[in-house]
Design a protein around this motif. Structure first.
Motif, PDB file in Angstrom:
ATOM      1  N   MET A  12      -5.392  -3.879   4.824  1.00  0.00           N
ATOM      2  CA  MET A  12      -6.438  -3.661   3.565  1.00  0.00           C
ATOM      3  C   MET A  12      -7.475  -2.399   4.631  1.00  0.00           C
ATOM      4  SD  MET A  12      -8.745  -4.786   0.472  1.00  0.00           S
ATOM      5  CE  MET A  12      -7.228  -5.457   0.268  1.00  0.00           C
ATOM      6  N   ALA A  13      -8.019  -3.820   5.777  1.00  0.00           N
ATOM      7  CA  ALA A  13      -9.078  -3.000   7.330  1.00  0.00           C
ATOM      8  C   ALA A  13      -8.939  -1.771   7.317  1.00  0.00           C
ATOM      9  CB  ALA A  13      -9.716  -4.069   7.627  1.00  0.00           C
ATOM     10  N   LEU A  14      -7.427  -1.674   7.738  1.00  0.00           N
ATOM     11  CA  LEU A  14      -6.764  -0.307   8.227  1.00  0.00           C
ATOM     12  C   LEU A  14      -6.876   0.722   7.547  1.00  0.00           C
ATOM     13  CD1 LEU A  14      -5.632   0.643  10.934  1.00  0.00           C
ATOM     14  CD2 LEU A  14      -3.413  -0.694  10.406  1.00  0.00           C
ATOM     15  N   ASP A  15      -6.568   0.227   6.107  1.00  0.00           N
ATOM     16  CA  ASP A  15      -5.846   1.287   5.347  1.00  0.00           C
ATOM     17  C   ASP A  15      -7.706   1.969   5.462  1.00  0.00           C
ATOM     18  OD1 ASP A  15      -3.866   2.067   3.459  1.00  0.00           O
ATOM     19  OD2 ASP A  15      -3.537  -0.244   2.566  1.00  0.00           O
ATOM     20  N   ASN A  16      -8.928   1.181   4.889  1.00  0.00           N
ATOM     21  CA  ASN A  16     -10.347   2.028   4.569  1.00  0.00           C
ATOM     22  C   ASN A  16     -10.637   2.559   6.059  1.00  0.00           C
ATOM     23  OD1 ASN A  16      -9.825   0.046   1.895  1.00  0.00           O
ATOM     24  ND2 ASN A  16     -11.549  -1.501   3.254  1.00  0.00           N
ATOM     25  N   ALA A  17     -10.266   1.982   7.297  1.00  0.00           N
ATOM     26  CA  ALA A  17     -10.683   2.612   8.324  1.00  0.00           C
ATOM     27  C   ALA A  17     -10.163   4.123   7.942  1.00  0.00           C
ATOM     28  CB  ALA A  17     -10.331   1.766   9.328  1.00  0.00           C
ATOM     29  N   LEU A  18      -8.845   4.473   7.794  1.00  0.00           N
ATOM     30  CA  LEU A  18      -8.162   5.555   7.339  1.00  0.00           C
ATOM     31  C   LEU A  18      -8.237   6.817   6.477  1.00  0.00           C
ATOM     32  CD1 LEU A  18      -4.805   4.359   9.210  1.00  0.00           C
ATOM     33  CD2 LEU A  18      -6.002   6.287  10.139  1.00  0.00           C
ATOM     34  N   ARG A  19      -9.042   5.949   5.227  1.00  0.00           N
ATOM     35  CA  ARG A  19      -9.201   7.064   4.340  1.00  0.00           C
ATOM     36  C   ARG A  19     -10.772   7.619   5.356  1.00  0.00           C
ATOM     37  NH1 ARG A  19      -8.486   2.502   1.400  1.00  0.00           N
ATOM     38  NH2 ARG A  19      -6.879   2.833  -0.001  1.00  0.00           N
ATOM     39  N   VAL A  20     -11.138   6.587   5.874  1.00  0.00           N
ATOM     40  CA  VAL A  20     -12.853   7.346   6.586  1.00  0.00           C
ATOM     41  C   VAL A  20     -12.824   8.247   8.224  1.00  0.00           C
ATOM     42  CG1 VAL A  20     -14.702   6.603   8.494  1.00  0.00           C
ATOM     43  CG2 VAL A  20     -13.613   5.588   6.021  1.00  0.00           C
ATOM     44  N   GLN A  36       2.493  -5.065  16.038  1.00  0.00           N
ATOM     45  CA  GLN A  36       3.240  -5.534  14.505  1.00  0.00           C
ATOM     46  C   GLN A  36       2.713  -5.065  13.214  1.00  0.00           C
ATOM     47  OE1 GLN A  36       6.563  -5.998  14.057  1.00  0.00           O
ATOM     48  NE2 GLN A  36       6.350  -5.922  16.436  1.00  0.00           N
ATOM     49  N   LEU A  37       1.294  -5.384  13.525  1.00  0.00           N
ATOM     50  CA  LEU A  37      -0.014  -4.339  12.193  1.00  0.00           C
ATOM     51  C   LEU A  37       0.196  -3.074  11.961  1.00  0.00           C
ATOM     52  CD1 LEU A  37      -2.099  -5.189  10.539  1.00  0.00           C
ATOM     53  CD2 LEU A  37      -3.674  -4.609  12.392  1.00  0.00           C
ATOM     54  N   ALA A  38       0.515  -2.635  13.162  1.00  0.00           N
ATOM     55  CA  ALA A  38       0.831  -0.942  13.028  1.00  0.00           C
ATOM     56  C   ALA A  38       2.041  -0.407  12.638  1.00  0.00           C
ATOM     57  CB  ALA A  38       0.614  -0.105  14.444  1.00  0.00           C
ATOM     58  N   LEU A  39       2.912  -1.100  13.040  1.00  0.00           N
ATOM     59  CA  LEU A  39       4.284  -0.646  12.616  1.00  0.00           C
ATOM     60  C   LEU A  39       3.768  -0.995  10.782  1.00  0.00           C
ATOM     61  CD1 LEU A  39       6.958  -1.608  15.091  1.00  0.00           C
ATOM     62  CD2 LEU A  39       5.767   0.247  14.441  1.00  0.00           C
ATOM     63  N   ALA A  40       3.544  -2.555  10.796  1.00  0.00           N
ATOM     64  CA  ALA A  40       3.503  -3.052   8.969  1.00  0.00           C
ATOM     65  C   ALA A  40       2.656  -2.282   8.837  1.00  0.00           C
ATOM     66  CB  ALA A  40       2.690  -4.454   8.925  1.00  0.00           C
ATOM     67  N   TRP A  41       1.812  -1.527   8.686  1.00  0.00           N
ATOM     68  CA  TRP A  41       1.001  -0.169   8.111  1.00  0.00           C
ATOM     69  C   TRP A  41       1.782   1.170   8.149  1.00  0.00           C
ATOM     70  CZ3 TRP A  41      -0.402   4.233   8.061  1.00  0.00           C
ATOM     71  CH2 TRP A  41      -1.449   5.013   7.542  1.00  0.00           C
ATOM     72  N   ALA A  42       2.688   1.581   8.986  1.00  0.00           N
ATOM     73  CA  ALA A  42       3.207   2.235   8.973  1.00  0.00           C
ATOM     74  C   ALA A  42       4.135   2.415   7.361  1.00  0.00           C
ATOM     75  CB  ALA A  42       4.153   2.714  10.566  1.00  0.00           C
ATOM     76  N   HIS A  43       5.394   0.877   7.610  1.00  0.00           N
ATOM     77  CA  HIS A  43       5.791   0.473   7.210  1.00  0.00           C
ATOM     78  C   HIS A  43       5.468   1.027   5.559  1.00  0.00           C
ATOM     79  CE1 HIS A  43       9.987  -1.177   5.858  1.00  0.00           C
ATOM     80  NE2 HIS A  43       8.568  -1.743   5.106  1.00  0.00           N
ATOM     81  N   ARG A  44       4.503   0.444   5.398  1.00  0.00           N
ATOM     82  CA  ARG A  44       3.896   0.237   3.968  1.00  0.00           C
ATOM     83  C   ARG A  44       3.598   1.759   3.492  1.00  0.00           C
ATOM     84  NH1 ARG A  44       0.043  -4.556   3.050  1.00  0.00           N
ATOM     85  NH2 ARG A  44       1.578  -6.750   3.698  1.00  0.00           N
ATOM     86  N   HIS A 136     -11.790   5.601  15.396  1.00  0.00           N
ATOM     87  CA  HIS A 136     -12.248   4.478  14.753  1.00  0.00           C
ATOM     88  C   HIS A 136     -11.646   3.030  15.288  1.00  0.00           C
ATOM     89  CE1 HIS A 136     -14.115   1.757  11.937  1.00  0.00           C
ATOM     90  NE2 HIS A 136     -13.261   1.354  11.909  1.00  0.00           N
ATOM     91  N   THR A 137     -12.338   1.533  15.708  1.00  0.00           N
ATOM     92  CA  THR A 137     -12.094   0.739  16.412  1.00  0.00           C
ATOM     93  C   THR A 137     -11.996  -0.611  15.517  1.00  0.00           C
ATOM     94  OG1 THR A 137     -14.370   0.127  17.373  1.00  0.00           O
ATOM     95  CG2 THR A 137     -13.048   1.441  18.777  1.00  0.00           C
ATOM     96  N   GLN A 138     -10.824  -0.997  15.522  1.00  0.00           N
ATOM     97  CA  GLN A 138     -10.788  -2.456  14.834  1.00  0.00           C
ATOM     98  C   GLN A 138      -9.960  -3.715  15.672  1.00  0.00           C
ATOM     99  OE1 GLN A 138      -8.516  -1.819  10.879  1.00  0.00           O
ATOM    100  NE2 GLN A 138      -7.404  -3.782  10.629  1.00  0.00           N
TER     101      GLN A 138
END
Length: 654
Positions: A12-20, A36-44, A136-138
């Motif tokens: 969810m935080a990555l979603d918000n960051a990529l909206r900004v 794995q977090l990056a790939l999971a976001w890409a998958h979703r 942006h860094t997370q």
């Protein structure tokens, strides 16, 4: 992506960051789950992208190659020059939307110039937190106790609730809430049918032993890797040895067929049998994948960097079977890997058709060579030398210089100054120095190599004649055309006598001799020899080989000087189109072909078109060769002449 349901808050935080902003860098410690977090976001979010592309970015060459490989999916036509191909891809991405690039394990130096400045989305994963000027860094942190325990018990069915007991929470704590360790524990229990309590007991036993050896850098991963290796061995006897071999390669995609090059010497017999039995090999890889020791994707094998580090530290060498093991010097896994790479590496580094395979093996060669002990300096030197020649043919001259210098150093240390392998490395290094414009140093090395080869091998040995040819070329580059002509004439006569008229070395001498003849004004003789060389090279190499195209370029240049401009232009236009397609716009051979074509345009009075092309050549040479290289200086002078003819002197400096 069942193992990353525990990362919902991070997603969810990555979603918000990529909206900004559309560029985000995920950073954190090794094994924490950045990739794995990056790939999971890409998958979703897969429905948001037409293209999603993952690039290994731990080093510059891998990052450039990964971006360049996207050209085919984008429908772009590029040459074999990786930097140029990557630039074309980045430019193309700036003009379209609905794409995602994931730079994995990135460093700022590796991805410099490879992140498209607009459109699309970019995710970076890195240990380095300093990306503020780029993205942006997370931070990706350890899992919470509850999330870690949930990950351990999840089976893949998200519809049902999972039960977390005290033992599972205790195991999660013991594993430090580190996702890599947790995933290996979950995979172990799933593959073996054991319970979290069984796994906790195994880890505790291993860690009790570790307290006696506190030098372990990653005790949690040490424990989980040890347990996984034991389980792998119980399922498939060759699996632990196979992953030990894989761990000693680079953290880069490993071609599946590389393991089939493992020889029978120095390795357990069960491993040698397995890699040469397709069914057994597939089963061993399946076991390793099920235990989360490797990942298999797109026909390549990947192993996590942290897991590889642990395996390398605890398993540096294969076991030595038999009672005689105490009397035989131990061979390391790095040496086994070097032998496999030596067998798998194509011998023809000058053949563009082999370059994709060499590119896949390249990071493994350079990584393994660094791990080889001094006793294996010859193997390391030959491998580095082969990669250096590949880099030279690709036009990556600075990288070629680095590799060939190290190759010569290691061969000299192991074999001595006068060994044939050492002299070959010395001669190759000298050739690259000449191409880089370091003429005095290159000529001095050529003279050393030639003197030694004459004394040891005799005047007519093929290696001696190679040194003579290369020294003559160095003389010509220095402007000493009279001495270069004498030496080239001597080499050509000897090669015709010893090797025959159609031998590749003879054709090289004919080409070089014709170039010197043209520089001395003997254009008719130069034309005749270039025509003979081109016909023979076409027979041997084919129409589209770089050597054939180089020969056509040289003939076109002579025809232009003879006033046959229409014929010269047609020939050079065809050669330039082919060399651009095969080598890319920034390769030194391409820039030479462009120079010839621009000169023909100028001779035909098309000065505006010639100026535009010479500006392009100058810019590329400044970027590739540097401001002080003789070819760059020549480009600047030629552009100044055309500017003056057009009535605009001084623009070349601008």
């Amino acid at each position: 992506m069942t193992t990353f349901t525990a990362r919902d808050a991070d997603l969810m935080a990555l979603d918000n960051a990529l909206r900004v902003g559309d560029r985000v860098a995920l950073h954190g410690i090794p094994g924490v789950g950045k990739t794995q977090l990056a790939l999971a976001w890409a998958h979703r979010r897969a429905d948001q992208f037409d293209i999603a592309w993952q690039v290994r970015a731990a080093d510059r060459l891998a990052a450039v190659a990964g971006v360049a490989q996207l050209a085919e999916s984008l429908g772009l036509t590029v040459g074999t020059d990786l930097e140029q191909a990557a630039t074309v891809v980045v430019t193309a991405l700036c003009g379209r939307d609905r794409w995602l690039l994931i730079f994995d394990d990135a460093t700022p130096a590796a991805v410099r110039g490879l992140i498209p400045p607009r459109n699309g989305h970019v995710l970076l994963t890195s240990r380095n937190p300093n990306w503020e000027t780029v993205a942006h860094t997370q931070e990706v942190d350890l899992l919470s106790p509850e999330s870690a325990a949930t990950l351990l018990t999840r089976t893949g069915d998200r519809s049902g609730e999972t039960t977390v007991d005290a033992t599972t929470l205790q195991l999660a704590e013991r594993l430090g809430y580190l996702p890599l360790a947790l995933e290996q524990a979950r995979a172990y229990c799933a593959a073996t049918g054991r319970t979290p309590a069984d796994y906790l007991n195994a880890v505790q036993q291993h860690r009790l032993l570790q307290y006696e050896t506190p030098q372990a850098q990653h005790p949690t991963i040490d424990a989980t890797i040890t347990v996984a290796l034991r389980a792998a061995g119980q399922i498939h006897a060759a699996a632990p040895y196979l992953v030990q071999f894989l761990a000693h390669l680079a953290v880069a995609p490993i071609p599946r067929d590389l393991c089939t090059a493992i020889g029978a010497r120095h390795v357990p017999a069960v491993l040698s049998r397995t890699v040469h039995d397709p069914a057994a090999y597939d089963r061993a890889l399946q076991v390793l994948a099920e235990l989360a020791l490797v990942n298999i994707r797109n026909g390549a094998i990947r192993i996590h960097q942290l897991a590889a580090e642990v395996i390398r530290r605890h398993h540096p060498a294969p076991p030595r079977p038999g009672w005689w093991r105490f009397w035989v010097r131990r061979t390391t896994w790095a040496q086994v890997a070097a032998d496999a790479l030596s067998a798998a590496l194509p011998s023809r580094t000058d053949d563009p058709e082999e370059w994709p395979r060499i590119a896949r093996l390249y990071p493994h060669v350079t990584a393994v060579a660094q791990d080889l002990p001094a006793s294996a300096d010859r193997t390391a030197g030959l491998l580095l030398g082969a990669c250096g020649l590949y880099a030279k043919r690709r036009g990556e001259l600075k990288e070629a210089k680095r590799l060939l210098a190290e190759a010569h150093s290691r061969l000299h240390r192991r074999l001595g100054a006068t060994h044939q392998d050492t002299l070959t490395a010395l001669n190759n290094l000298a050739e690259v120095l000449i191409k880089l414009g370091e003429l005095a140093d290159g000529q001095a090395l050529h003279e050393r190599a030639l003197g030694a080869r004459r004394q040891i091998l005799g005047p007519d040995h093929r290696d001696t004649l190679t040194s003579m040819n290369d020294l003559a070329e160095a003389l010509a580059r220095s402007g000493n055309f009279a001495d270069a002509r004498t030496m080239h004439e001597e080499v050509l006569a000897a090669r015709r006598r010893v090797l025959g008229n159609d031998h590749y070395d003879t054709l090289v001498s004919m080409n070089n001799f014709a170039i010197v003849l043209a520089r001395l004004g003997h254009l008719a003789d130069a034309q005749a020899m270039h025509e003979e060389t081109l016909a023979a090279t076409r027979r041997r190499r084919g129409d589209n080989h770089p050597d054939t195209l180089g020969s056509a370029n040289n003939l076109a240049g002579v025809l232009a000087k003879l006033g046959r401009l229409v014929e010269a232009r047609a020939m050079q236009a065809e050669a330039l189109a082919a060399v651009r397609r095969i080598l890319g716009d920034d390769h030194p051979h391409t820039l030479t072909a462009m120079t010839t074509f621009a000169n023909i345009l100028a001779m035909q009075g098309e000065l505006v078109e010639a100026r535009a092309m010479h500006r392009q050549i100058l810019s590329a040479r400044q970027r590739v060769l540097g401001d002080r290289h003789r070819d760059t200086v020549a480009s600047r002078d030629k552009l100044a002449q055309i500017e003056e003819a057009l009535g605009r002197p001084g623009s070349a400096e601008q």
